[in-house]
Design a protein around this motif. Sequence first.
Motif, PDB file in Angstrom:
ATOM      1  N   HIS A   1      -8.218 -17.432  -3.397  1.00  9.55           N
ATOM      2  CA  HIS A   1      -7.211 -16.638  -4.098  1.00  9.55           C
ATOM      3  C   HIS A   1      -7.844 -15.603  -5.022  1.00  9.55           C
ATOM      4  N   ALA A   2      -8.882 -16.001  -5.741  1.00  9.26           N
ATOM      5  CA  ALA A   2      -9.450 -15.110  -6.752  1.00  9.26           C
ATOM      6  C   ALA A   2      -9.928 -13.798  -6.159  1.00  9.26           C
ATOM      7  N   SER A   3     -10.452 -13.844  -4.939  1.00 10.13           N
ATOM      8  CA  SER A   3     -10.976 -12.623  -4.319  1.00 10.13           C
ATOM      9  C   SER A   3      -9.877 -11.700  -3.815  1.00 10.13           C
ATOM     10  N   LEU A   4      -8.650 -12.210  -3.744  1.00  3.64           N
ATOM     11  CA  LEU A   4      -7.546 -11.451  -3.145  1.00  3.64           C
ATOM     12  C   LEU A   4      -6.518 -10.970  -4.157  1.00  3.64           C
ATOM     13  N   LEU A   5      -6.507 -11.573  -5.350  1.00  2.00           N
ATOM     14  CA  LEU A   5      -5.447 -11.255  -6.308  1.00  2.00           C
ATOM     15  C   LEU A   5      -5.577  -9.859  -6.904  1.00  2.00           C
ATOM     16  N   GLY A   6      -6.758  -9.269  -6.790  1.00  2.00           N
ATOM     17  CA  GLY A   6      -6.908  -7.902  -7.271  1.00  2.00           C
ATOM     18  C   GLY A   6      -6.242  -6.871  -6.379  1.00  2.00           C
ATOM     19  N   GLY A   7      -5.852  -7.290  -5.182  1.00  2.00           N
ATOM     20  CA  GLY A   7      -5.171  -6.363  -4.276  1.00  2.00           C
ATOM     21  C   GLY A   7      -6.078  -5.270  -3.748  1.00  2.00           C
ATOM     22  N   ASP A   8      -7.385  -5.559  -3.630  1.00  2.17           N
ATOM     23  CA  ASP A   8      -8.309  -4.529  -3.167  1.00  2.17           C
ATOM     24  C   ASP A   8      -9.401  -5.098  -2.265  1.00  2.17           C
ATOM     25  N   HIS A   9      -9.160  -6.248  -1.649  1.00  2.00           N
ATOM     26  CA  HIS A   9     -10.183  -6.849  -0.799  1.00  2.00           C
ATOM     27  C   HIS A   9     -10.458  -5.919   0.381  1.00  2.00           C
ATOM     28  N   PRO A  10     -11.718  -5.593   0.658  1.00  3.30           N
ATOM     29  CA  PRO A  10     -12.000  -4.590   1.698  1.00  3.30           C
ATOM     30  C   PRO A  10     -11.568  -5.004   3.103  1.00  3.30           C
ATOM     31  N   ARG A  11     -11.676  -6.297   3.452  1.00  6.07           N
ATOM     32  CA  ARG A  11     -11.235  -6.712   4.796  1.00  6.07           C
ATOM     33  C   ARG A  11      -9.726  -6.545   4.941  1.00  6.07           C
ATOM     34  N   ILE A  12      -9.003  -6.893   3.899  1.00  8.11           N
ATOM     35  CA  ILE A  12      -7.548  -6.717   3.943  1.00  8.11           C
ATOM     36  C   ILE A  12      -7.215  -5.234   3.981  1.00  8.11           C
ATOM     37  N   GLU A  13      -7.944  -4.431   3.231  1.00 11.39           N
ATOM     38  CA  GLU A  13      -7.688  -2.991   3.205  1.00 11.39           C
ATOM     39  C   GLU A  13      -7.889  -2.387   4.596  1.00 11.39           C
TER      40      GLU A  13
ATOM     41  N   LEU B   1      -0.719  -9.198  -2.245  1.00 11.20           N
ATOM     42  CA  LEU B   1      -0.924  -8.663  -0.899  1.00 11.20           C
ATOM     43  C   LEU B   1       0.209  -7.737  -0.480  1.00 11.20           C
ATOM     44  N   THR B   2       1.435  -8.051  -0.887  1.00 10.82           N
ATOM     45  CA  THR B   2       2.552  -7.165  -0.547  1.00 10.82           C
ATOM     46  C   THR B   2       2.423  -5.833  -1.265  1.00 10.82           C
ATOM     47  N   ALA B   3       1.998  -5.877  -2.523  1.00 14.02           N
ATOM     48  CA  ALA B   3       1.763  -4.630  -3.260  1.00 14.02           C
ATOM     49  C   ALA B   3       0.640  -3.827  -2.608  1.00 14.02           C
ATOM     50  N   GLN B   4      -0.401  -4.519  -2.135  1.00 15.98           N
ATOM     51  CA  GLN B   4      -1.503  -3.829  -1.473  1.00 15.98           C
ATOM     52  C   GLN B   4      -1.020  -3.179  -0.182  1.00 15.98           C
ATOM     53  N   ALA B   5      -0.162  -3.876   0.560  1.00 17.35           N
ATOM     54  CA  ALA B   5       0.399  -3.302   1.788  1.00 17.35           C
ATOM     55  C   ALA B   5       1.233  -2.059   1.482  1.00 17.35           C
ATOM     56  N   ARG B   6       2.018  -2.123   0.410  1.00 16.10           N
ATOM     57  CA  ARG B   6       2.826  -0.953   0.027  1.00 16.10           C
ATOM     58  C   ARG B   6       1.931   0.237  -0.285  1.00 16.10           C
ATOM     59  N   ARG B   7       0.883   0.011  -1.063  1.00 13.63           N
ATOM     60  CA  ARG B   7      -0.021   1.106  -1.419  1.00 13.63           C
ATOM     61  C   ARG B   7      -0.731   1.672  -0.188  1.00 13.63           C
ATOM     62  N   ALA B   8      -0.972   0.817   0.807  1.00 20.29           N
ATOM     63  CA  ALA B   8      -1.653   1.262   2.023  1.00 20.29           C
ATOM     64  C   ALA B   8      -0.733   2.008   2.981  1.00 20.29           C
ATOM     65  N   GLY B   9       0.558   2.045   2.672  1.00 18.96           N
ATOM     66  CA  GLY B   9       1.498   2.761   3.526  1.00 18.96           C
ATOM     67  C   GLY B   9       2.034   1.955   4.690  1.00 18.96           C
ATOM     68  N   VAL B  10       1.868   0.633   4.653  1.00 16.93           N
ATOM     69  CA  VAL B  10       2.417  -0.236   5.696  1.00 16.93           C
ATOM     70  C   VAL B  10       3.927  -0.368   5.507  1.00 16.93           C
ATOM     71  N   GLN B  11       4.660  -0.349   6.607  1.00 18.09           N
ATOM     72  CA  GLN B  11       6.101  -0.591   6.539  1.00 18.09           C
ATOM     73  C   GLN B  11       6.353  -2.078   6.268  1.00 18.09           C
ATOM     74  N   VAL B  12       7.072  -2.364   5.208  1.00 16.65           N
ATOM     75  CA  VAL B  12       7.378  -3.742   4.819  1.00 16.65           C
ATOM     76  C   VAL B  12       8.867  -3.982   4.985  1.00 16.65           C
ATOM     77  N   SER B  13       9.226  -4.987   5.772  1.00 16.25           N
ATOM     78  CA  SER B  13      10.637  -5.359   5.894  1.00 16.25           C
ATOM     79  C   SER B  13      10.946  -6.491   4.932  1.00 16.25           C
ATOM     80  N   ALA B  14      12.214  -6.730   4.703  1.00 14.89           N
ATOM     81  CA  ALA B  14      12.657  -7.756   3.754  1.00 14.89           C
ATOM     82  C   ALA B  14      13.233  -8.935   4.527  1.00 14.89           C
TER      83      ALA B  14
END
Length: 435
Positions: free
Chosen positions: A266-278, A327-340
């Motif tokens: 969790h600690a490596s992912l909570l910053g919302g900037d993990h390079p693999r996820i990006e 992770l959802t905030a990171q997806a939003r910043r990356a321009g991914v379409q997020v459904s609800a």
Amino acid sequence: MTEPVPAPAPFAPAPPGALVVYRGATLIDGTGGAPRPSTTVVADGERIVRVAPDAETDPADHPGAEIVDLTGHVLLPGLIDSHQHLATPPNRPVAEATLRRDLLGGVTAVRDMADDLREIGDLARAALVGEIPAPDIRYAALMAGPTFFDDPRTHQVCQGATPGRAAWMQAVTEDTDLPLAVARALGTSATAIKVYADLPGERVAAVAAEAHRQGALVWAHATVFPATPGEVVAAGADSVSHVTLLAHEAAGRPLTSYRDKPPVDHASLLGGDHPRIERLLAVMRRRGTILDATASMADRLAGEAAASGDAEARRRALDSSALSAALTAQARRAGVQVSAGTDCDPDPAQPWPPLHQEITFLVRRCGFSVEQAIHSATLVGARSMGAAADMGSVEEGKLANLVVLAGNPVADIARLDSVVLVVKRGRRHPRLEEQ
């Protein structure tokens, strides 16, 4: 010879020629744009035929139309819950009560993510023709590796059939005749194939290719185990579910099976900037892969754990909620379409759909503007179910699926809970009259 009498359809779509002019509303149209004050929407039967400023419309241009004054109200497209399960296990009275509650809370369409499709298919038909008050339903048939089918849920949805062999719940191996398997699945009138668990990346890709060849969408868990999120996206999934599963793109060891999930750092992912996820999110944005985040699900689990007094379960759920938000905030910043989507079936006696909580979570925890969150719960949701040509935004030619609010959610997202009227396929459902 006497003709058989059809079942009553008191909630049928409005017939062509039934004109209604909705005037004076502030329109949030679902496209993500700014609210449009003093707007008129004209519906003819189940379709929208005009959307324009009040100053540019004259009710006299629509002789015989009923005029509905919405001055002081906010008008939204019908909301779409992109992740529900309505028949695991099948319980028709509960499903109908849930659907009625959701409709009166503004939800005009749902995406059912695999269930007992014998019941879901009939619910979808009854909702479409208006035998019951309910959102429209589009649904998936499930495919997974053979080792998944000792999961007790598969037995709940295959009563009278064999899990893994039923058309709506099929086991897939390297020897499976995929053209036949997909054809069997689509024979249930499913919109999509849901790829769930215990399949390697190459098999996910083979299923996706055949599903697309036969005109179906592919809805997948974001990690299919051993298929990684990157492999699932590369395989061609149209949408991936559960944002916290994206964390396994950064796993410290190879993935094996659905039941053997590695621990998440969790600690490596909570910053919302993990390079693999990006990197993964950049691919999703380029491919147009929709993220069905189910972002608020862990919050609900934390509440249930607190109510039961299970402190450890509550701690785990709160950790998962923090990861979901990051992770959802990171997806939003990356321009991914997020459904609800909610993946939640609360007591149907609860007054409001869980989708309101999901939208609120996107705003309060994930950095979405209100307009962006409504976009996720409308037009992106419609795209996720292959229905954007007909629903998801208030535009001419689309279905007259509308929600009227007494309050303004842009000022306070809690005002989603101020629904006074829902219009589905042109048929009006006044909330207080139908409660």
